[in-house]
Design a protein around this motif. Structure first.
Motif, short mmCIF file in Angstrom:
data_model
loop_
_atom_site.label_atom_id
_atom_site.label_comp_id
_atom_site.label_asym_id
_atom_site.label_seq_id
_atom_site.Cartn_x
_atom_site.Cartn_y
_atom_site.Cartn_z
N ARG A 197 0.84 -1.19 0.00
CA ARG A 197 0.00 0.00 0.00
C ARG A 197 0.87 1.24 0.00
NH1 ARG A 197 -5.68 0.90 1.75
NH2 ARG A 197 -6.67 -0.85 0.71
N SER A 198 0.48 2.21 -0.77
CA SER A 198 1.18 3.48 -0.67
C SER A 198 0.23 4.55 -1.17
CB SER A 198 2.47 3.45 -1.49
OG SER A 198 2.32 4.18 -2.66
N ASP A 199 0.55 5.77 -0.91
CA ASP A 199 -0.38 6.83 -1.26
C ASP A 199 -0.23 7.24 -2.71
OD1 ASP A 199 2.08 7.91 -0.98
OD2 ASP A 199 1.40 9.77 -0.06
N ARG A 200 0.77 6.70 -3.41
CA ARG A 200 1.01 7.21 -4.76
C ARG A 200 0.91 6.15 -5.84
NH1 ARG A 200 6.73 9.17 -2.69
NH2 ARG A 200 5.32 9.77 -1.02
N VAL A 201 0.74 4.91 -5.47
CA VAL A 201 0.66 3.91 -6.51
C VAL A 201 -0.16 2.72 -6.03
CG1 VAL A 201 2.85 2.82 -5.87
CG2 VAL A 201 2.02 2.59 -8.19
N THR A 202 -0.92 2.13 -6.94
CA THR A 202 -1.71 0.96 -6.60
C THR A 202 -1.04 -0.27 -7.21
OG1 THR A 202 -3.68 2.30 -6.73
CG2 THR A 202 -3.99 -0.06 -6.73
#
Lengths: 816, 556
Positions: A658-663
């Motif tokens: 999980r990250s805020d910039r990539v799925t």
């Protein structure tokens, strides 16, 4: 001569005569040799000999005994005794489940290691192999069996011409045309590698090697073979090349595509996508498929599945039971003349005696194609079924060694003599078996075996096109593929539980070893191993198995209905038409919260159109339902449930993605559907959006589920059972693969990696395999490595030994 | 509760005659004509009893019964009479029902029982509620249900927020605007004057939604732009990647993540046209071929200061050689991660001869573990030791204690970040030797010791003693041999004033008590990961502001 009179002729007073055929040994002891000698009917020899070849399974013991004695000289009885013993033991293996040195009987070789060593696709599915063993032996019984068992060192022999050479000579004498088959094949002009032009109307640009493939397909279809095998590795666009073939000359139709159920809808959507709807596609599947051949003629391409094909064929030829008795129904598929028939994943007909193979063989068509990424999964014999389907003469024919009779069918309606020439089955031989298969089985890839092997390669060179990803890496532009093993350890509680199960299993295994009955208890040992593997996944898989749900102290059956929206015990559960259960409140809210076209409202689980009675009566907890239903219904809700190391490891891995910039989307594979149920529940509770593909879903449900995963960015996890989704799935939106439990054979795992590692993948691919270090799984992985090394180290190794678990392997699994 | 048990059903006879909806409804509500009559008779009886008890106390019960029976008989007769003479008259019924009045279980008011009256069990007595009490009761139940339902939904929201490392709070107006903007990005034609920070935020959200494509990427290109970052370029094709050079000539740094569509010509055009470009980060450029890499480095020459590349199998030994000869001396930051094309040890062995003033070095996940050994790292450090700040050696499992003691300890005076994931040959004593009396270094900021199975309490304690005051982030995932004693010792001796992120996943000795200790001694701690530690429960005492991730009890 009838069987009864034959038998009655010489052992009237045999007490065992009426006993079932399985007890051959007992019967043999009851018979005295002298008696047999005296009363042996002089003419019983040849006919009984031939009958043995056909009816190994259902003969009565005395007949069998008589015939095998009858084939030998009567004066040499004592050594024959031992011989007889051997013969019976071998036949015993065909019916029983045990097989001492099984390899010597089956002795199969996967061709793939010889044609292309790097991608050996053998399958170590044990139960399946046991089944196949039967078939293999039946097959041997049909074809003339080399008299291997007669060669005893004890018996002095006069030098003689080997059986193989004798038969070959006879064949060449009587069928002179056969002499030229292989030289001609060798001379046959190879289709030159050239790029075809992009067919008009195709919306996507074909890759260079796909154009080459198209050229080959067109030329091959015009050649004398009228089809062939396109065996490109998985993910190289066999489908697209086939569609290009359709588009190359659109006047040539109709085409029939037979695909596995999973791939059916994918075919449809790909054809529509890549041809812009120029081709008319009809799907022949499901309850309301057309009944007449006329309807089919309207389409350019007709899609159907193997099971439908088999079913319509069965209904046409054998009929089906209705109230009024047996009804036969003409099959629309078999009454239509097709231009071309394409078998996708053609290894579905690898068993040539199966109904599916027969149904495919009797289709009326001009050109025949097989598509398969793994043309040979287990043994060369499987190739034969494809050759039969493609009607390659003379490879699929039976020849008589006494006269010029030849036929594709084994026509012995009275089990005694050929329908056309009247000679015995013994005198008939199959071209493929004789020149290509038997010697390899007998000698491996040496001497005569090598020659046969060359023959096979020669044939394949002419009918098969295979390119691998490694060869075409530059054209494909595939990302690197990284495979990692994540090793974890049990926590204390799990360790205790595992230790108790392990010591129990080990004791049982040691008992078997001590009694020397390991091979007789293959299935039992397998169950033990499966239990241990399940325990490494999650203890509930063992403790709360289907059907063993205990009733707790209060006398109440455990189990609840779980709402599939809030993943908690459902309040006032109601059921949708697609059999998914929700809380009344949850689903009401879901329906109200949907602002869009009400016709597009879809079920939150299977993504088909939702149809549910919101005011309907609440369903009740049904004990039966709980027992049969998902494991999630049987676990303890209310905070008592404990996760397992493996599940937590998966959650952690997914969390770190999980990250805020990539799925980054992932696919999770497991062999145990209960494990997937548990994982799904755990992940949903942890806030992940998931979808799940199960074997029980309809093609439409599968399609919409896959679509939902591919098109919704927030759905991160796709749960697939290894068996249901191992093949023919294109999921290149995902770039991570998690394999929860190691499988015996690495190639199945490679295949699952191919779901994401294919054309269209632009993200780096990583495959993570989970392994609990202090459990049987680490040994399974060691075993895999051992086998992989063996495959790579020895080229001419008979890999039948590699592809199955030997007793020493089992020992290794239970070693401390 | 809806948990109707199946065994209840089992006791009932399975086969029933046809039912009307009313019958079914009445049965479901537990209303049964026979029961009502029985109850009435019962009440009649008790009434009589009470009235007569003090009058005829000595009377025998059988007589009493007789009286009641007589009363019933009389009533029945009257009812039939009424029915016969006036068709269907309700009068008899109503007069009966008035008599059949109840006392509410709640407020003890007398009331008429209806089908809607709520049945209640209280203090072992069973009775009904009056109309108002019923309404109140129903209301209350509905509310209760609703709150339970809300709680369920909230729990799910909380779980997914935890997953996103966010807190469930009201977002700022700016965030709402950005979210709305990125939702309707397909209708946006120009972003106009938006701050760089907001632009970056939008770009990230678009990448996350997988909607960064040919069209939307154009919104971010600007002539004055100096730093560009695209986190998911897999939907941007070759032609549009070329537009970066045309629209942003002043670009200095570029980050392209998942650039599986970056072609050879793109990279060359970057090098030729972006004259100020000095740092480039590429993840997954697997279409770039070996000759192109060589050409690219020749074009970049001494300009290149930062070069990060990962996830490609086409970056070979020759490419690396070209990088080092052309740009080696100017490079300050180098990252070579997951390059399956670098298969020879010789390729790596030239590293120390070219690199001079490296600040950041990342050699994680080499193709084979023997490619990177102690000697290589030691000789790199001997040259760059003074300048190096970041050293990432994840998965270089060929390394042993030696490089720590003889390399890192001796040369790295300004080291701030070190990552040694999965180095199973590093032992407890190695770590103790490194941090025991490491005076030239004043303390590390970020340390990753994930899956270093060889470590134990002593090494970690020495390390924490050394870096306690500066440590911000620490990862001890799967270091199995850590014990309770470590946390106890920490609790009594140390404070970690700056630590904000700590990962203790799969360290089985971490339990509620350990969490409580950490929550106390690390006042700045924000995120604590405890995946796989099943002894961490809801009962752990946690400071406000500390998020514990991976507790099973949070989501189950």
């Amino acid at each position: 001569m009838t069987k009864a009179s034959e038998a009655g002729g010489f052992i009237v007073d045999d007490p065992d005569y009426k006993k079932p055929a399985r007890r051959r040994r007992a019967a043999k002891k009851a018979v005295s040799y002298v008696e047999t000698d005296d009363e042996l009917p002089p003419n019983g020899t040849s006919s009984s000999k031939s009958s043995r070849k056909r009816k190994v399974k259902d003969e009565s013991e005395d007949e069998e005994y008589q015939e095998s004695l009858g084939t030998d000289k009567v004066d040499d009885i004592k050594p024959e005794d031992d011989e007889e013993e051997d013969a019976i033991v071998i036949r015993g293996t065909s019916t029983g489940r045990n097989r001492p040195n099984g390899a010597s009987i089956v002795n199969a070789i996967s061709l793939s290691d010889l044609s292309d060593l790097s991608d050996l696709e053998q399958n170590i599915d044990i139960p399946e192999e046991l089944e196949e063993l039967d078939l293999e032996v039946v097959e041997e019984a049909e074809a003339p069996r080399p008299k291997k068992k007669r060669k005893t060192p004890a018996k002095p022999k006069k030098p003689r011409v080997p059986y193989f050479t004798r038969v070959t000579e006879k064949l060449y004498n009587i069928h002179p045309s056969l002499k030229d088959v292989f030289p001609n094949l060798d001379q046959h002009e190879q289709i030159e590698v050239k790029k075809a032009t992009q067919p008009e109307g195709m919306t996507c640009t074909l890759l260079p090697f796909q154009l080459e493939g198209l050229n080959w397909l067109v030329k091959q279809e015009e050649s004398e073979f009228g089809g062939g095998v396109l065996a490109d590795e998985m993910g190289m666009g066999k489908t697209i090349q086939t569609i290009a073939l359709f588009m190359h000359d659109r006047t040539k139709s109709p085409n029939l595509v037979i695909a596995p159920t999973v791939a059916l809808m994918q075919w449809k959507s790909e054809i529509e996508l890549h041809t812009n709807g120029i081709l008319k596609v009809g799907v022949f599947h499901g309850q309301n498929r057309g009944k007449s051949a006329e309807e089919l003629k309207e389409y350019d391409v007709i899609l159907t599945t193997y099971s439908v094909l088999e079913s319509v064929y069965r209904k046409q030829n054998y009929g089906f039971k209705r109230k009024r008795g047996l009804v036969k129904e003409p099959s629309p598929l078999h009454n239509t003349h097709f231009y071309r028939v394409i078998l996708d994943e053609a290894h579905n007909i690898k068993d040539r005696q199966s109904g599916t193979a027969k149904a495919a063989n009797s289709l009326d068509t001009e050109k025949r194609w097989c598509l398969s990424g793994t043309p040979l999964q287990n043994r060369i014999g499987e190739m034969y079924s494809l050759i039969r389907f493609m009607k390659l003469y003379p490879f699929c024919e039976y020849f008589c060694t006494k006269c010029d009779c030849r036929s594709t069918e084994w026509k012995f309606t009275n089990w005694k003599c050929c329908d056309t020439c009247g000679h015995t089955p013994m005198l008939h031989t199959n071209f493929f078996n004789h020149f290509m298969l038997k010697n390899i089985q007998k000698y491996g890839v040496e001497g005569l075996g090598l020659e046969s092997f060359k023959n096979i390669r020669l044939l394949l060179k002419n009918i098969m096109l295979r390119r691998t990803k490694v060869q075409r890496a530059d054209d494909l532009g595939l990302p690197p593929r990284i495979v990692e093993i994540r090793r974890d350890r049990f926590n204390e509680e799990e360790k205790d539980l595992y230790a108790s199960l392990y010591s129990d299993s080990k004791r049982k295994f040691n008992d078997y070893v001590a009694e020397g009955v390991v091979l007789n208890n293959y299935a039992n040992i397998f169950t033990l191993i499966t239990r241990m593997r399940q325990l490494a996944d999650h203890p509930d898989l063992v403790l709360r198995r289907v059907g063993t749900n205990s009733i707790d102290s209060s006398g109440m059956p455990e189990g609840v209905i779980v709402c599939q929206l809030c993943d908690d015990e459902a309040e006032e559960p109601i059921e949708s038409k697609c059999h998914h259960k929700f809380c009344r409140l949850c689903v009401s809210e879901y329906v109200e919260g949907f602002n869009g076209d009400p016709n597009k409202l879809e079920c939150p689980v299977c993504h088909l159109a939702l149809s549910i009675d919101l005011e309907g009566p609440a369903i009740e907890v049904d004990l039966e339902l709980i027992k049969k239903g998902s494991i999630v219904n049987r676990i303890r809700m209310g905070g008592e449930w404990r996760s397992s190391t493996k599940i937590e490891a998966l959650v952690e891995e997914l969390f770190h993605l999980r990250s805020d910039r990539v799925t980054i989307k992932s696919i999770v594979f497991s062999q145990f559907t209960s494990m997937l149920d548990l994982v799904e529940w755990r992940l949903k509770r942890a806030g992940f959006e998931t979808v799940k593909l199960q074997g029980s879903m309809s093609p439409l449900q599968r399609e919409s589920t896959i679509k939902h995963f591919m098109e919704t960015p927030s759905v991160e996890v796709f749960l697939v059972s290894l068996k249901a989704g191992g093949v023919a799935l294109n999921l290149c939106e995902a770039s991570q693969v998690f394999i929860l439990d190691p499988w015996w054979n690495p190639s199945v795992e490679w295949q699952s990696g191919d779901r994401v590692h294919r054309i269209g993948q632009h993200r780096p691919v990583k495959i993570t395999r989970f392994c609990i270090e202090d459990s049987i799984e680490s040994r399974i992985i060691e075993l895999q490595d051992k086998k992989a090394n063996m495959i790579h180290a020895t080229i001419n190794q008979d890999d039948a030994a590699i592809s199955r678990l030997t007793p020493s392997d089992l020992q290794f699994l239970f070693m401390n | 509760m809806s948990r109707r048990r199946a065994d209840k059903k089992e006791n009932e006879p399975e086969v029933r005659g046809p039912n009307s909806a009313l019958t079914a409804f009445l049965r479901e509500q537990g209303i049964d004509a026979g029961a009502i009559r029985r109850r009435y008779e019962q009440s009649l009886l008790t009434e009589r009893n009470e009235q007569t008890s003090h009058l005829h106390e000595q009377e025998e019960p059988f007589q009493e019964n007789e009286i009641i029976l007589a009363a019933i008989e009389k009533r029945r007769r009257r009812r039939t009479d009424a029915n016969s003479d006036s068709g269907y008259s309700d009068s008899s019924f109503s007069s009966d029902d008035v008599k059949d009045s109840h006392y509410c279980m709640n407020c003890d008011r007398e009331f008429k029982i209806t089908v809607y009256s709520k049945k209640l069990e209280k203090d072992g007595k069973v009775g009904y509620l009056c109309t108002e009490c019923t309404r109140f009761q129903v209301d209350q139940e509905r509310r209760k249900k609703k709150t339970a339902f809300e709680a369920r939904k909230k729990r799910k929201k909380l779980a997914s927020a935890l997953l996103n490392r966010q807190e469930l709070k009201i977002p700022s107006l700016q965030d709402i605007c950005i979210k709305l903007l990125s939702k309707h990005i397909d209708d946006v034609h120009a972003l106009g004057d938006i701050s760089v920070v907001s632009l970056n935020k939008i770009s990230r959200i678009l990448s996350k939604n997988r909607s960064l494509n040919n069209r939307t990427m154009m919104l971010f290109l600007d002539v004055t732009l100096k730093h560009l970052e695209f986190w998911d370029c897999s939907n941007i094709d070759m032609a549009y990647l070329d537009k970066i050079t045309a629209f942003c000539p002043k670009l200095e740094s570029m980050t392209l993540n998942m650039c599986g569509q970056l072609h050879n010509s793109n990279l060359i055009s970057f090098a030729q046209n972006l004259l100020d470009l000095n740092s480039i980060v590429l993840n997954g450029p697997f279409l770039i071929s070996e000759p192109t890499w060589v050409q690219f480095f020749e074009l970049m020459n001494a300009r290149l200061k930062l070069f990060h590349v990962s996830n490609t199998h086409r970056f070979s030994g020759d490419s690396l050689q070209s990088l080092l000869t052309n740009c080696g001396t100017s490079l300050e930051s180098l990252s070579l991660s997951r390059l399956d094309g670098l298969m020879s040890k010789a390729a790596y062995d030239v590293l120390p001869y070219h690199l001079r003033n490296l600040k950041h070095l990342d050699l994680s996940n080499p193709f084979k573990e023997n490619l990177i050994d102690d000697n290589l790292i030691m000789s790199i450090l001997s040259v760059n030791g003074e300048s190096i700040e970041t050293l990432l050696l994840d998965g270089c499992s060929g390394l042993t204690d030696l490089f720590l003691v003889k390399g890192v300890k001796r040369y790295c005076s300004s080291l701030k970040r070190i990552s040694l994931e999965s180095l199973d040959q590093v032992t407890d004593s190695g770590l103790t030797q490194l941090f025991g009396g490491w005076t030239i270094n004043s303390g590390l900021i970020e340390v990753n010791l994930k899956r270093c199975f060889g470590l134990g309490d002593r090494g970690i304690l020495t390390f924490l003693n050394h870096s306690a005051s500066s440590l911000v982030s620490l990862n001890l995932n799967s270091v199995y041999s850590l014990s309770h004693t470590l946390f106890q010792t920490l609790s009594r001796t140390l404070k970690l004033p700056l630590l904000t992120a700590l990962d203790l996943g799969f360290v089985r000795s971490v339990d509620d008590k350990a969490i409580a200790i950490l929550s106390r001694i690390c006042p700045k701690l924000k995120e604590l990961e405890v995946y796989g530690n099943n002894r961490c429960t809801q009962r752990a005492r946690i400071r406000r502001g500390l998020k514990v991730l991976g507790r099973q009890s949070d989501s189950i």
